[in-house]
Scaffold this active site. Structure first.
Site, PDB file in Angstrom:
ATOM      1  N   ASN A 208      21.257 -35.518 -12.181  1.00 13.62           N
ATOM      2  CA  ASN A 208      20.939 -34.297 -11.208  1.00 13.62           C
ATOM      3  C   ASN A 208      19.270 -34.124 -10.860  1.00 13.62           C
ATOM      4  O   ASN A 208      18.561 -35.156 -11.238  1.00 13.62           O
ATOM      5  CB  ASN A 208      21.185 -32.850 -12.106  1.00 13.62           C
ATOM      6  CG  ASN A 208      20.689 -32.774 -13.465  1.00 13.62           C
ATOM      7  OD1 ASN A 208      19.356 -32.803 -13.649  1.00 13.62           O
ATOM      8  ND2 ASN A 208      21.129 -33.071 -14.511  1.00 13.62           N
ATOM      9  N   ASP A 277      27.453 -31.697 -17.290  1.00 17.13           N
ATOM     10  CA  ASP A 277      28.695 -31.035 -17.888  1.00 17.13           C
ATOM     11  C   ASP A 277      29.824 -32.162 -18.096  1.00 17.13           C
ATOM     12  O   ASP A 277      30.402 -32.090 -18.798  1.00 17.13           O
ATOM     13  CB  ASP A 277      29.170 -29.892 -17.181  1.00 17.13           C
ATOM     14  CG  ASP A 277      27.855 -28.812 -17.422  1.00 17.13           C
ATOM     15  OD1 ASP A 277      27.290 -28.745 -18.237  1.00 17.13           O
ATOM     16  OD2 ASP A 277      28.000 -27.851 -16.474  1.00 17.13           O
ATOM     17  N   LYS A 287      29.871 -54.045 -10.933  1.00 13.89           N
ATOM     18  CA  LYS A 287      29.718 -52.844  -9.893  1.00 13.89           C
ATOM     19  C   LYS A 287      30.757 -52.687  -9.028  1.00 13.89           C
ATOM     20  O   LYS A 287      31.628 -53.818  -8.537  1.00 13.89           O
ATOM     21  CB  LYS A 287      28.684 -53.532  -8.927  1.00 13.89           C
ATOM     22  CG  LYS A 287      28.074 -52.775  -8.060  1.00 13.89           C
ATOM     23  CD  LYS A 287      27.064 -53.156  -7.020  1.00 13.89           C
ATOM     24  CE  LYS A 287      26.781 -52.582  -5.725  1.00 13.89           C
ATOM     25  NZ  LYS A 287      26.207 -53.109  -4.791  1.00 13.89           N
ATOM     26  N   PHE A 322      18.185 -22.301 -21.079  1.00 10.18           N
ATOM     27  CA  PHE A 322      17.872 -22.160 -19.858  1.00 10.18           C
ATOM     28  C   PHE A 322      19.088 -22.031 -19.068  1.00 10.18           C
ATOM     29  O   PHE A 322      20.175 -22.702 -19.441  1.00 10.18           O
ATOM     30  CB  PHE A 322      16.873 -23.388 -19.359  1.00 10.18           C
ATOM     31  CG  PHE A 322      15.368 -23.311 -19.655  1.00 10.18           C
ATOM     32  CD1 PHE A 322      15.137 -23.299 -21.202  1.00 10.18           C
ATOM     33  CD2 PHE A 322      14.453 -22.965 -18.707  1.00 10.18           C
ATOM     34  CE1 PHE A 322      13.818 -23.028 -21.376  1.00 10.18           C
ATOM     35  CE2 PHE A 322      13.375 -22.800 -19.075  1.00 10.18           C
ATOM     36  CZ  PHE A 322      12.895 -22.926 -20.389  1.00 10.18           C
ATOM     37  N   LYS A 336      26.181 -16.131 -20.885  1.00 11.79           N
ATOM     38  CA  LYS A 336      25.759 -17.409 -21.513  1.00 11.79           C
ATOM     39  C   LYS A 336      24.914 -17.110 -22.872  1.00 11.79           C
ATOM     40  O   LYS A 336      25.124 -17.696 -23.970  1.00 11.79           O
ATOM     41  CB  LYS A 336      24.680 -18.158 -20.586  1.00 11.79           C
ATOM     42  CG  LYS A 336      24.691 -19.864 -21.005  1.00 11.79           C
ATOM     43  CD  LYS A 336      23.928 -20.367 -20.038  1.00 11.79           C
ATOM     44  CE  LYS A 336      23.560 -21.807 -20.742  1.00 11.79           C
ATOM     45  NZ  LYS A 336      22.957 -22.800 -19.449  1.00 11.79           N
ATOM     46  N   LYS A 340      26.650 -18.877 -26.294  1.00  8.23           N
ATOM     47  CA  LYS A 340      26.011 -19.893 -26.864  1.00  8.23           C
ATOM     48  C   LYS A 340      25.084 -19.403 -28.150  1.00  8.23           C
ATOM     49  O   LYS A 340      24.646 -20.375 -28.734  1.00  8.23           O
ATOM     50  CB  LYS A 340      24.853 -20.378 -26.048  1.00  8.23           C
ATOM     51  CG  LYS A 340      25.554 -20.885 -24.707  1.00  8.23           C
ATOM     52  CD  LYS A 340      25.399 -22.138 -24.301  1.00  8.23           C
ATOM     53  CE  LYS A 340      26.141 -22.827 -23.157  1.00  8.23           C
ATOM     54  NZ  LYS A 340      26.162 -24.285 -22.862  1.00  8.23           N
TER      55      LYS A 340
END
Ligand SMILES: Cc1cc2nc3c(=O)[nH]c(=O)nc-3n(C[C@H](O)[C@H](O)[C@H](O)COP(=O)(O)O)c2cc1C
Length: 396
Positions: A208, A277, A287, A322, A336, A340
């Site tokens: 990401n 995730d 490969k 975050f 959240k 959490k």
């Protein structure tokens, strides 16, 4: 952060005088007000105009010239300064300071001083090692002057050894440390940063856009404020802050394993990292070739929930999560927060300009059990201080 701090920089006659220009810009970038006094000999190396331009203030050299303004400058400058920094500090000026001589603007201000003084010596190795200079440094240290170390290396005079001016960024770090409140002294803090990479085959991965900037800013600020910081960093190209316990990880599972080892002994857990995730269900040893395939399907499986796993065994730790959201920011982040079991969430809208991944600034809403507070666009360094202030309020 040196916002609004008045720093009086004394520059003496040494070959490293040009490096003091860099010190001025770095201090200014951190928000300090800088005034410069040069000795006559320093002006042989660098023009006062350069310091005047960078500091935005008149440069003082001659003690008698300014009396025309009916202001006794050496007294008003001494009053103005929150810190007097000498860089580079020559052997000559250090000797004069040790014995209270005051035959120029700089040494006179130093005698009239009412603020702390920090010196960064720079000279030839033999001048530094000379018993006279060592004796002078001892006298100054006894007087409460902060003596910065010198660097070793190849000196401008051709000798090799101790005596090089400490790098400007390190000098500014010392100044910064000097002004920083130590309200996290002894607190054990785990900070995560960066984005995980989940390997598909030996060359490809699912990743990401997290750069690690927010996490590194928090780790650096917490360390400065006295905390013992463990920085678990996933694939960031940033330089690890000096003095932190640095742990480099690759995948979400690696991140969880590293955090798992530190969690029970920490008092604060802050997680700006972006753990993936999902990961590929199976890793291909070789490969994957395009030949013979029009399409390729990679099956994914869920990764463990890092914060969810850790918060289940929370024993008084302050936990900060975050949330990077692209819509319904407060609603998603509030959900959240409850799910959490964390103390507060820093939520940012990643589709807003100048916020989220890779940027130097962020626009966030901090959500706790009582309220959602919006913060205007600001640097990640400033936000790090805000987050740490909130943590200090929550500490027992
Ligand atoms: C080219 C050159 C380089 C010098 N470099 C240094 C130095 O790095 N450190 C130092 O203490 N003196 C150095 N000196 C000697 C000082 O300039 C000299 O001792 C002077 O009196 C210092 O005056 P001030 O302390 O008033 O600035 C150097 C002199 C010359 C000519």
């Amino acid at each position: 952060m040196l916002k609004n701090k008045n720093i009086l920089l004394g520059v003496t006659g040494g070959i490293a005088a040009y490096k003091a220009l860099d010190i001025v810009s770095r201090l200014k970038k951190q928000g300090a007000n800088v005034k410069v006094i040069m000795t006559d000999h320093a002006t042989e190396f660098v023009q006062p105009l350069s310091f005047q331009t960078l500091s935005g203030n008149v440069v003082y050299v001659d003690m008698f010239e300014k009396l025309a303004n009916m202001d006794v400058e050496h007294i008003s400058l001494a009053k103005w300064a929150d810190l007097i920094l000498l860089a580079p500090a020559s052997a000559n000026t250090l000797a004069k300071m040790a014995y209270g001589l005051c035959d120029n603007m700089l040494t006179t201000v130093l005698l009239a001083k009412r603020s702390p003084v920090m010196v960064a010596p720079a000279m030839n190795t033999y001048m530094l090692k000379n018993p006279r200079t060592q004796e002078n440094l001892k006298i100054l240290e006894k007087d409460g002057v902060h003596i910065l170390p010198t660097d070793a290396g190849h000196l401008a005079c051709g000798d090799d050894g101790e005596g090089k001016l400490l790098a400007p960024e390190k000098i500014v770090d010392f100044v910064d440390q000097f002004f920083t409140k130590k309200d996290l002294e002894g607190v054990d803090i785990v900070v995560t940063a960066g984005g995980t990479r989940e390997p598909i085959d030996p060359v490809r991965y699912i990743g990401n856009r997290s750069s690690g900037k927010m996490g590194y800013a928090i780790a650096k600020a917490a360390q400065r404020r006295g905390a013992k910081v463990h920085l678990i960093s996933a694939n960031s190209s940033l330089e690890p802050p000096l003095g932190v316990d640095f742990i480099s990880v690759q995948t979400t599972q690696d991140l969880l394993d590293a955090a798992d080892k530190l969690f029970d002994d920490c008092q604060v857990y802050i997680s700006p990292a972006a753990p993936s995730d999902f990961r590929p269900k199976s890793y291909q040893d070789q490969k994957i070739k395009r030949k013979g395939k029009d399409e390729l399907t990679i099956e994914l499986t869920q990764n463990p929930d890092v914060i969810g796993t850790l918060s289940k065994r929370k024993k008084g730790q302050i936990m900060v999560a975050f949330a990077a959201e692209s819509q319904n920011l407060v609603e998603h982040a509030s959900e959240k927060l409850a799910r959490k079991n964390v103390d507060f969430i820093v939520a940012n809208n990643i589709v807003k300009k100048d916020a989220g991944f890779s940027t130097d600034t962020n626009i966030v809403t901090i959500i706790d059990k009582e309220a959602a507070t919006d913060y205007a666009k600001q640097s990640k360094e400033d936000l790090a201080e805000i987050i740490l202030d909130k943590i200090v309020d929550l500490l027992p």
